[in-house]
Design a protein around this motif. Structure first.
Motif, mmCIF file in Angstrom:
data_model
loop_
_atom_site.group_PDB
_atom_site.id
_atom_site.type_symbol
_atom_site.label_atom_id
_atom_site.label_comp_id
_atom_site.label_asym_id
_atom_site.label_seq_id
_atom_site.Cartn_x
_atom_site.Cartn_y
_atom_site.Cartn_z
ATOM 1 N N ALA A 1 8.516 -11.794 -13.786
ATOM 2 C CA ALA A 1 7.413 -11.945 -12.831
ATOM 3 C C ALA A 1 7.467 -10.866 -11.752
ATOM 4 C CB ALA A 1 7.464 -13.331 -12.194
ATOM 5 N N VAL A 2 8.673 -10.548 -11.282
ATOM 6 C CA VAL A 2 8.823 -9.496 -10.264
ATOM 7 C C VAL A 2 8.400 -8.150 -10.831
ATOM 8 C CG1 VAL A 2 10.498 -8.212 -8.911
ATOM 9 C CG2 VAL A 2 10.605 -10.700 -8.971
ATOM 10 N N ILE A 3 8.824 -7.836 -12.061
ATOM 11 C CA ILE A 3 8.473 -6.557 -12.684
ATOM 12 C C ILE A 3 6.963 -6.449 -12.865
ATOM 13 C CG2 ILE A 3 8.679 -5.171 -14.777
ATOM 14 C CD1 ILE A 3 11.524 -6.240 -15.087
ATOM 15 N N VAL A 4 6.326 -7.520 -13.371
ATOM 16 C CA VAL A 4 4.870 -7.516 -13.559
ATOM 17 C C VAL A 4 4.166 -7.371 -12.214
ATOM 18 C CG1 VAL A 4 2.892 -8.880 -14.317
ATOM 19 C CG2 VAL A 4 4.975 -8.819 -15.708
ATOM 20 N N GLY A 5 4.683 -8.086 -11.211
ATOM 21 C CA GLY A 5 4.082 -7.996 -9.880
ATOM 22 C C GLY A 5 4.160 -6.593 -9.312
ATOM 23 N N VAL A 6 5.302 -5.925 -9.520
ATOM 24 C CA VAL A 6 5.462 -4.551 -9.030
ATOM 25 C C VAL A 6 4.496 -3.611 -9.738
ATOM 26 C CG1 VAL A 6 7.045 -2.588 -8.975
ATOM 27 C CG2 VAL A 6 7.843 -4.844 -8.294
ATOM 28 N N ILE A 7 4.309 -3.812 -11.056
ATOM 29 C CA ILE A 7 3.393 -2.962 -11.819
ATOM 30 C C ILE A 7 1.963 -3.110 -11.299
ATOM 31 C CG2 ILE A 7 2.342 -2.591 -14.081
ATOM 32 C CD1 ILE A 7 5.049 -3.330 -15.322
ATOM 33 N N PHE A 8 1.523 -4.360 -11.106
ATOM 34 C CA PHE A 8 0.162 -4.587 -10.610
ATOM 35 C C PHE A 8 0.007 -4.089 -9.168
ATOM 36 C CE2 PHE A 8 -0.268 -7.514 -14.201
ATOM 37 C CZ PHE A 8 -1.584 -7.265 -14.579
ATOM 38 N N LEU A 9 1.069 -4.244 -8.381
ATOM 39 C CA LEU A 9 1.007 -3.759 -6.998
ATOM 40 C C LEU A 9 0.860 -2.242 -6.957
ATOM 41 C CD1 LEU A 9 1.227 -4.319 -3.967
ATOM 42 C CD2 LEU A 9 3.718 -4.112 -4.191
ATOM 43 N N ARG B 1 -4.661 1.950 -1.193
ATOM 44 C CA ARG B 1 -4.083 3.101 -0.490
ATOM 45 C C ARG B 1 -4.322 2.993 1.011
ATOM 46 N NH1 ARG B 1 -2.885 8.562 -1.437
ATOM 47 N NH2 ARG B 1 -1.838 9.245 0.476
ATOM 48 N N ARG B 2 -5.518 2.556 1.383
ATOM 49 C CA ARG B 2 -5.822 2.430 2.808
ATOM 50 C C ARG B 2 -4.959 1.350 3.461
ATOM 51 N NH1 ARG B 2 -8.869 0.720 7.009
ATOM 52 N NH2 ARG B 2 -10.068 2.337 8.095
ATOM 53 N N ARG B 3 -4.796 0.227 2.766
ATOM 54 C CA ARG B 3 -3.974 -0.853 3.302
ATOM 55 C C ARG B 3 -2.512 -0.405 3.440
ATOM 56 N NH1 ARG B 3 -4.784 -6.372 3.063
ATOM 57 N NH2 ARG B 3 -6.990 -5.783 3.065
ATOM 58 N N LEU B 4 -2.022 0.335 2.447
ATOM 59 C CA LEU B 4 -0.630 0.803 2.494
ATOM 60 C C LEU B 4 -0.429 1.793 3.636
ATOM 61 C CD1 LEU B 4 2.210 0.999 1.281
ATOM 62 C CD2 LEU B 4 1.346 2.797 -0.239
ATOM 63 N N ASP B 5 -1.364 2.725 3.798
ATOM 64 C CA ASP B 5 -1.224 3.722 4.860
ATOM 65 C C ASP B 5 -1.312 3.076 6.239
ATOM 66 O OD1 ASP B 5 -0.870 5.732 3.066
ATOM 67 O OD2 ASP B 5 -2.920 6.473 3.127
ATOM 68 N N ALA B 6 -2.150 2.058 6.363
ATOM 69 C CA ALA B 6 -2.231 1.340 7.641
ATOM 70 C C ALA B 6 -0.920 0.605 7.920
ATOM 71 C CB ALA B 6 -3.398 0.359 7.614
ATOM 72 N N LEU B 7 -0.334 0.019 6.871
ATOM 73 C CA LEU B 7 0.942 -0.689 7.025
ATOM 74 C C LEU B 7 2.061 0.280 7.403
ATOM 75 C CD1 LEU B 7 2.640 -3.283 6.744
ATOM 76 C CD2 LEU B 7 2.885 -2.742 4.300
ATOM 77 N N LYS B 8 2.054 1.469 6.798
ATOM 78 C CA LYS B 8 3.083 2.458 7.110
ATOM 79 C C LYS B 8 3.122 2.778 8.596
ATOM 80 C CE LYS B 8 3.305 5.042 2.745
ATOM 81 N NZ LYS B 8 3.013 6.367 2.109
ATOM 82 N N LEU B 9 1.946 2.910 9.193
ATOM 83 C CA LEU B 9 1.879 3.285 10.606
ATOM 84 C C LEU B 9 2.274 2.138 11.533
ATOM 85 C CD1 LEU B 9 -1.444 5.364 10.611
ATOM 86 C CD2 LEU B 9 0.906 6.216 10.507
ATOM 87 N N LYS B 10 2.259 0.889 11.007
ATOM 88 C CA LYS B 10 2.571 -0.274 11.840
ATOM 89 C C LYS B 10 3.999 -0.771 11.665
ATOM 90 C CE LYS B 10 -2.211 -1.980 11.892
ATOM 91 N NZ LYS B 10 -3.116 -3.087 11.497
ATOM 92 N N LEU B 11 4.747 -0.178 10.750
ATOM 93 C CA LEU B 11 6.127 -0.608 10.537
ATOM 94 C C LEU B 11 6.932 -0.428 11.824
ATOM 95 C CD1 LEU B 11 6.860 0.854 6.995
ATOM 96 C CD2 LEU B 11 6.518 -1.539 7.607
ATOM 97 N N ASN C 1 -2.323 10.662 4.686
ATOM 98 C CA ASN C 1 -2.566 9.314 5.196
ATOM 99 C C ASN C 1 -4.070 9.104 5.294
ATOM 100 O OD1 ASN C 1 -3.034 7.233 7.499
ATOM 101 N ND2 ASN C 1 -0.867 6.986 6.992
ATOM 102 N N VAL C 2 -4.560 8.009 4.714
ATOM 103 C CA VAL C 2 -6.001 7.763 4.646
ATOM 104 C C VAL C 2 -6.601 7.627 6.043
ATOM 105 C CG1 VAL C 2 -7.765 6.133 3.881
ATOM 106 C CG2 VAL C 2 -5.873 6.719 2.362
ATOM 107 N N LEU C 3 -5.919 6.938 6.941
ATOM 108 C CA LEU C 3 -6.465 6.727 8.281
ATOM 109 C C LEU C 3 -6.565 8.040 9.051
ATOM 110 C CD1 LEU C 3 -4.649 3.434 9.336
ATOM 111 C CD2 LEU C 3 -6.851 3.715 8.220
ATOM 112 N N VAL C 4 -5.547 8.875 8.937
ATOM 113 C CA VAL C 4 -5.603 10.184 9.586
ATOM 114 C C VAL C 4 -6.678 11.044 8.935
ATOM 115 C CG1 VAL C 4 -4.285 12.264 10.133
ATOM 116 C CG2 VAL C 4 -3.167 10.041 10.202
ATOM 117 N N ALA C 5 -6.816 10.945 7.610
ATOM 118 C CA ALA C 5 -7.851 11.698 6.900
ATOM 119 C C ALA C 5 -9.242 11.287 7.369
ATOM 120 C CB ALA C 5 -7.716 11.494 5.395
#
Length: 408
Positions: free
Chosen positions: A231-239, A249-259, A301-305
């Motif tokens: 289940a973890v492997i399948v989840g990682v593939i879909f993620l 991509r936008r959600r990931l880039d936004a998360l990167k800046l908020k870490l 980064n999508v947000l900076v772009a």
């Protein structure tokens, strides 16, 4: 997902030019060609045979270091007065990468057929990005190809150095984390069952902590543990697939800046890449609108772009660069003020390079601080995890020893 499109256009002198571009849609390709000042004759998606697509997948990638060495050697030969075709012929023979050798030979053939160097390089977007080909085009127009190639090489070397620093700094913490996880699984799956059997044979009463550790061991060693792993492997593939979509991509880039810890590092890296790319393009003579478009595509980064796209829209309407940039919370006042001074004094490229140098040093300092922080944290994590398991396994032994002592 970006597709490759072939195009036929006519430049301002009426010359017909053909080439390839990667974009998300045919409309995006057409808009990009219009922005470059071309009259479009036709645009269509490239049809790649299955065999060719398979070869591309299996073909090894060209290292950025090889491209950097090629660029610097190319600049030296051009500066020495060697003909363009002769330079390419020599470089194709002495380049160590077999893939790059093939690409250079193809570029040489295209140049011999009458295409410009920038057009020939643009046929290989996976190796020579928009930043590269646009700067080469500007160098050809301005007659300063050797200077532009040296500037490209310096830019590539700077990016390689930043990547090398980050990779070197993060290698030890990453290895420590991997060893910790591996050691944890080995102890739970192989060591704990041995102790459990020994305790059962001795008739020992297991404390609650030991029972929890044993239950976790049973779960991981059973089909339920295998199911969880699948289940973890399948989840990682879909993620990973979702993260390749625009929304992901936008959600990931936004998360990167908020870490909490790493967000500051990602932010500084994006600002450094923005400043370095735009400064290099402007210094090379690339038109500002095209320079902003290329910077938007390479900033990482999508947000900076999106902020850079807003600047480009403002500049197209006659606005300055600094004013719309200052409206974005992603760009500190120091950056916008230096850009405003650069625009007023006509030294925009110099100011951009100074900003990039500043953030490069900030990235290096941040990476060093993170490394010094992560190492003790990982050591404590490893000690707590292993220590908890060891204590849980020895608690029944101490209990048995106490019972034997009382009985004696």
């Amino acid at each position: 997902m970006a597709q490759t499109y072939t195009y036929r256009v006519r430049d301002r002198q009426g010359k017909v030019i053909t080439g390839k571009l990667e974009a998300d849609s045919e409309t995006a390709v057409s808009q990009k060609l219009r922005d470059m000042g071309y009259l479009i004759i036709g645009v269509e998606e490239e049809k790649i045979p299955i065999t060719k697509r398979e070869i591309r997948v299996l073909q090894p990638k060209v290292k950025s270091k090889d491209v950097t060495v090629f660029t610097r050697q190319f600049a030296t030969m051009i500066n020495a007065g060697l003909p363009l075709v002769k330079c390419l012929s020599i470089l194709s023979e002495q380049t160590e990468s077999p893939v790059l050798t093939e690409v250079i030979s193809d570029v040489q053939h295209e140049v011999e057929m009458g295409r410009s160097l920038s057009e020939a390089l643009a046929k290989h977007p996976n190796i020579f990005k928009d930043l590269y080909t646009s700067m080469v085009r500007a160098g050809e127009i301005g007659g300063v190809l050797d200077d532009v190639l040296l500037r490209i090489a310096a830019t590539l070397e700077n990016e390689d150095e930043i990547r090398r620093r980050i990779k070197s700094a993060m290698t030890y913490p990453a290895a420590m984390f991997a060893i910790s996880i591996l050691l944890l699984f080995v102890m739970l799956i192989f060591v704990v069952p041995i102790f459990e059997k020994m305790f059962r044979d001795m008739g020992a009463t297991l404390p609650i902590l030991t029972r929890v550790i044993v239950a976790i061991s049973h779960f991981l060693a059973s089909w339920k543990g295998l199911l969880l792993l699948v289940a973890v492997i399948v989840g990682v593939i879909f993620l990973r697939r979702w993260l390749k979509t625009p929304a992901g991509r936008r959600r990931l880039d936004a998360l990167k800046l908020k870490l909490p810890v790493f967000g500051n590092l990602f932010h500084k890296m994006s600002l450094s890449r923005f400043s370095r790319t735009l400064g290099t393009l402007v210094a090379s003579g690339v038109p500002i609108l095209q320079a902003l478009e290329i910077t938007s595509n390479t900033v990482g980064n999508v947000l900076v772009a999106e902020a850079v796209d807003n600047v480009r829209a403002g500049v197209k309407e006659g606005d300055s660069i600094a004013r719309p940039l200052g409206q974005s919370p992603l760009f500190p006042p120091m950056v916008t003020q230096m850009l405003a001074i650069g625009e007023e004094t006509g030294s925009l490229d110099t100011m951009l390079n100074k900003v990039s140098d500043f953030y490069d040093s900030e990235v290096a300092a941040t990476v060093e601080a993170l490394t010094s922080l992560l190492e003790p944290v990982l050591m404590v994590f490893l000690g707590v995890v292993v220590g908890t398991i060891v204590i849980a396994l020895y608690m029944p032994i101490f209990s048995l020893i106490s019972q034997f002592t009382r009985q004696a």
